[in-house]
Design a protein around this motif. Structure first.
Motif, PDB file in Angstrom:
ATOM      1  N   GLY A  17      -6.898  -2.596   3.714  1.00  0.00           N
ATOM      2  CA  GLY A  17      -6.367  -3.703   4.186  1.00  0.00           C
ATOM      3  C   GLY A  17      -4.762  -3.454   4.746  1.00  0.00           C
ATOM      4  N   ALA A  18      -4.244  -2.244   4.932  1.00  0.00           N
ATOM      5  CA  ALA A  18      -3.147  -2.077   5.405  1.00  0.00           C
ATOM      6  C   ALA A  18      -3.099  -2.434   6.871  1.00  0.00           C
ATOM      7  CB  ALA A  18      -2.754  -0.489   4.979  1.00  0.00           C
ATOM      8  N   GLU A  19      -4.200  -2.139   7.545  1.00  0.00           N
ATOM      9  CA  GLU A  19      -4.268  -1.961   8.944  1.00  0.00           C
ATOM     10  C   GLU A  19      -3.052  -1.338   9.607  1.00  0.00           C
ATOM     11  OE1 GLU A  19      -7.033  -2.848   8.591  1.00  0.00           O
ATOM     12  OE2 GLU A  19      -7.281  -4.627   7.365  1.00  0.00           O
ATOM     13  N   ILE A  20      -2.189  -2.011  10.435  1.00  0.00           N
ATOM     14  CA  ILE A  20      -1.027  -1.373  10.912  1.00  0.00           C
ATOM     15  C   ILE A  20       0.317  -2.417  10.439  1.00  0.00           C
ATOM     16  CG2 ILE A  20       0.212  -1.399  13.163  1.00  0.00           C
ATOM     17  CD1 ILE A  20      -1.246   1.328  12.982  1.00  0.00           C
ATOM     18  N   PHE A  21       1.503  -1.957  10.010  1.00  0.00           N
ATOM     19  CA  PHE A  21       2.332  -2.863   9.538  1.00  0.00           C
ATOM     20  C   PHE A  21       3.135  -3.354  10.563  1.00  0.00           C
ATOM     21  CE2 PHE A  21       2.441   0.535   5.984  1.00  0.00           C
ATOM     22  CZ  PHE A  21       1.559  -0.222   5.147  1.00  0.00           C
ATOM     23  N   ASN A  48      -5.640   4.532  -2.905  1.00  0.00           N
ATOM     24  CA  ASN A  48      -5.505   5.116  -1.632  1.00  0.00           C
ATOM     25  C   ASN A  48      -4.372   4.442  -0.976  1.00  0.00           C
ATOM     26  OD1 ASN A  48      -7.365   7.252  -2.353  1.00  0.00           O
ATOM     27  ND2 ASN A  48      -8.994   5.972  -1.496  1.00  0.00           N
ATOM     28  N   SER A  49      -4.022   4.980   0.291  1.00  0.00           N
ATOM     29  CA  SER A  49      -3.350   4.225   1.400  1.00  0.00           C
ATOM     30  C   SER A  49      -4.151   4.447   2.548  1.00  0.00           C
ATOM     31  CB  SER A  49      -2.010   4.755   1.570  1.00  0.00           C
ATOM     32  OG  SER A  49      -1.910   6.045   1.923  1.00  0.00           O
ATOM     33  N   THR A  50      -3.979   3.224   3.594  1.00  0.00           N
ATOM     34  CA  THR A  50      -5.032   3.336   4.720  1.00  0.00           C
ATOM     35  C   THR A  50      -4.240   2.939   5.907  1.00  0.00           C
ATOM     36  OG1 THR A  50      -5.655   1.169   4.251  1.00  0.00           O
ATOM     37  CG2 THR A  50      -6.863   3.052   3.469  1.00  0.00           C
ATOM     38  N   MET A  51      -4.635   3.250   6.980  1.00  0.00           N
ATOM     39  CA  MET A  51      -4.139   2.652   8.324  1.00  0.00           C
ATOM     40  C   MET A  51      -5.284   2.580   9.409  1.00  0.00           C
ATOM     41  SD  MET A  51      -1.480   4.820  11.167  1.00  0.00           S
ATOM     42  CE  MET A  51      -2.837   5.876  11.601  1.00  0.00           C
ATOM     43  N   THR A  52      -5.471   1.459   9.904  1.00  0.00           N
ATOM     44  CA  THR A  52      -6.475   1.500  10.967  1.00  0.00           C
ATOM     45  C   THR A  52      -5.823   1.503  12.234  1.00  0.00           C
ATOM     46  OG1 THR A  52      -7.695  -0.408   9.637  1.00  0.00           O
ATOM     47  CG2 THR A  52      -7.956  -0.319  11.858  1.00  0.00           C
ATOM     48  N   TYR A  53      -6.552   2.644  13.089  1.00  0.00           N
ATOM     49  CA  TYR A  53      -6.076   2.859  14.476  1.00  0.00           C
ATOM     50  C   TYR A  53      -7.065   2.997  15.229  1.00  0.00           C
ATOM     51  CZ  TYR A  53      -8.252   7.504  14.259  1.00  0.00           C
ATOM     52  OH  TYR A  53      -9.000   8.563  14.176  1.00  0.00           O
ATOM     53  N   GLY A  54      -6.723   2.717  16.654  1.00  0.00           N
ATOM     54  CA  GLY A  54      -7.608   2.559  17.679  1.00  0.00           C
ATOM     55  C   GLY A  54      -7.854   0.999  18.193  1.00  0.00           C
ATOM     56  N   THR A  55      -6.888   0.283  17.942  1.00  0.00           N
ATOM     57  CA  THR A  55      -7.107  -1.224  18.533  1.00  0.00           C
ATOM     58  C   THR A  55      -5.994  -1.241  19.492  1.00  0.00           C
ATOM     59  OG1 THR A  55      -5.647  -2.142  16.669  1.00  0.00           O
ATOM     60  CG2 THR A  55      -7.928  -2.005  16.164  1.00  0.00           C
ATOM     61  N   THR A 107      -9.326  -3.805  -2.252  1.00  0.00           N
ATOM     62  CA  THR A 107      -8.202  -3.605  -1.463  1.00  0.00           C
ATOM     63  C   THR A 107      -7.086  -4.578  -1.994  1.00  0.00           C
ATOM     64  OG1 THR A 107      -8.717  -5.571  -0.090  1.00  0.00           O
ATOM     65  CG2 THR A 107      -9.730  -3.468   0.709  1.00  0.00           C
ATOM     66  N   ILE A 108      -5.939  -4.035  -1.526  1.00  0.00           N
ATOM     67  CA  ILE A 108      -4.660  -4.680  -2.029  1.00  0.00           C
ATOM     68  C   ILE A 108      -4.685  -6.134  -1.474  1.00  0.00           C
ATOM     69  CG2 ILE A 108      -2.064  -4.738  -1.513  1.00  0.00           C
ATOM     70  CD1 ILE A 108      -2.250  -1.663  -2.035  1.00  0.00           C
ATOM     71  N   PRO A 109      -5.116  -6.486  -0.455  1.00  0.00           N
ATOM     72  CA  PRO A 109      -5.009  -7.926   0.170  1.00  0.00           C
ATOM     73  C   PRO A 109      -5.946  -8.770  -0.690  1.00  0.00           C
ATOM     74  CG  PRO A 109      -5.073  -6.449   1.940  1.00  0.00           C
ATOM     75  CD  PRO A 109      -5.161  -5.635   0.936  1.00  0.00           C
ATOM     76  N   GLU A 110      -7.272  -8.011  -1.288  1.00  0.00           N
ATOM     77  CA  GLU A 110      -8.085  -8.743  -2.277  1.00  0.00           C
ATOM     78  C   GLU A 110      -7.200  -8.840  -3.613  1.00  0.00           C
ATOM     79  OE1 GLU A 110     -12.707  -7.411  -2.404  1.00  0.00           O
ATOM     80  OE2 GLU A 110     -11.412  -5.621  -1.446  1.00  0.00           O
TER      81      GLU A 110
END
Length: 368
Positions: free
Chosen positions: A180-184, A218-225, A146-149
């Protein structure tokens, strides 16, 4: 724009123009069936009626992590490593060789390598495991970190990102995973990550730098939190802006938060997973906002489940990511699953779409 505009109006508008943030909010005023139909129509326009995927295998090298994010059920806190070493793991090069041999038996085209923020591992360790995979599978595409790694490894080893990218590419790295993008939104991010993980702004900066060095992902987004739709829309808009400034994203993957066994769930901050209604809205928004700049909107069926994945593929999604053999991060939330080529083809054909095997870079290798 008025909320009275119909699905047909939005289709005519979106097929020619990039949507603005305020208009994306109004788009949500469409009823769910119209929104789903709009997402599907735009998908057909932008990528056709195929649904692609890769034959992928996951190797997780370690679950020790200094970050301890509340949304993660996978990590073992790094600080307990010395006292309870049996609780976590670090794969040896020999272990990685065994995993690569399993992948070889499955005829995979792509291997993902991700893990925790483990400061005990050296650059040479990562280079060794990359070379070992490429020794067993010389033609495999190696999608690593991941980008944070990447940022963490650079910081903890005293190297710049360009320096470690050069070394990793020489060792066999072909792409990054984009996680690791989660939500900005930083207020949301404060609740679902920890300070050890980079900020949303830094994630975007690192992505541009890594892409400028010739490594796509890739690009990602974590949703549902704990986010709302404004946060989701803003996240997608910022990804689009990043891509327009420095291209390099191969796809966009919305990752539905899997609540089981996570600290966020145990703390009572979230009680249930996102609804199917929200899944549809997220995928339709992704197609409307990102479809022209990041055309591949991927459905991570491991997080959604196979039935909801089919709904997402009829709402804006165009890709099933991969077979996800040996996936362990979502597995830690009790989602123990993988999908064969035959299963994924069946999922796609059931909804009237055309299955297509692809490589990591979205070149179609075979239609079924």
């Amino acid at each position: 724009m008025s909320m009275a505009y119909s699905k047909d109006y939005w289709y005519d508008y979106l097929k020619d123009k990039e949507i603005k943030e305020k208009d994306a909010r109004e788009l949500l005023n469409l009823d769910i069936y119209s929104l789903m139909s709009l997402g599907d129509s735009l998908t057909s326009l932008e990528v056709g009626d195929k649904v692609s995927y890769a034959v992928s295998y996951n190797i997780n090298y370690s679950n020790y992590c200094t970050a301890s994010c509340p949304i993660c059920a996978y990590y073992v806190p790094y600080k307990i490593k010395k006292h309870n070493p049996e609780k976590g793991f670090e794969l040896s090069v020999e272990d990685v060789h065994k995993e690569a041999m399993k992948a070889k038996d499955l005829n995979v085209t792509e291997i993902h390598i991700v893990g925790g923020f483990n400061p005990d591992l050296s650059i040479e360790y990562y280079e060794d495991i990359f070379r070992e995979v490429k020794k067993v599978l010389p033609d495999i595409t190696l999608k690593t970190f991941t980008i944070p790694e990447i940022d963490f490894i650079a910081r903890t080893t005293g190297n710049s990102i360009p320096e470690i990218i050069e070394r990793f590419r020489n060792a066999g790295m072909d792409a990054h995973t984009g996680g690791g993008a989660e939500i900005f939104n930083e207020k949301v991010r404060e609740q679902i990550t920890t300070p050890e993980k980079i900020s949303g702004e830094k994630w975007l900066e690192d992505a541009k730098l890594i892409h400028s060095l010739g490594v796509k992902g890739n690009s990602t987004m974590t949703y549902g939190t704990v986010e709302d739709y404004d946060d989701i829309i803003n996240h997608m808009i910022r990804l689009r802006d990043n891509e327009l400034e420095q291209p390099g994203f191969l796809s966009f993957i919305p990752l539905k938060f899997s609540i089981e066994n996570t600290p966020l769930y145990k703390m009572g901050k979230i009680r249930m997973a996102a609804s199917g209604d929200k899944d549809i809205r997220v995928y339709a928004l992704a197609r409307a906002i990102l479809g022209k700049s990041i055309r591949n909107v991927s459905v991570y069926w491991v997080a959604l489940g196979k039935e909801l994945a089919q709904v997402a593929l009829m709402s804006g999604g165009s890709d099933l990511v991969g077979t996800a053999f040996s996936e362990k991060v979502f597995g830690a939330t009790n989602r123990h699953t993988s999908g064969s080529v035959e299963e994924l083809n069946h999922l796609i054909e059931e909804i009237g779409k055309i299955p297509a095997l692809r490589d990591t870079f979205y070149n179609i290798k075979e239609y079924y």
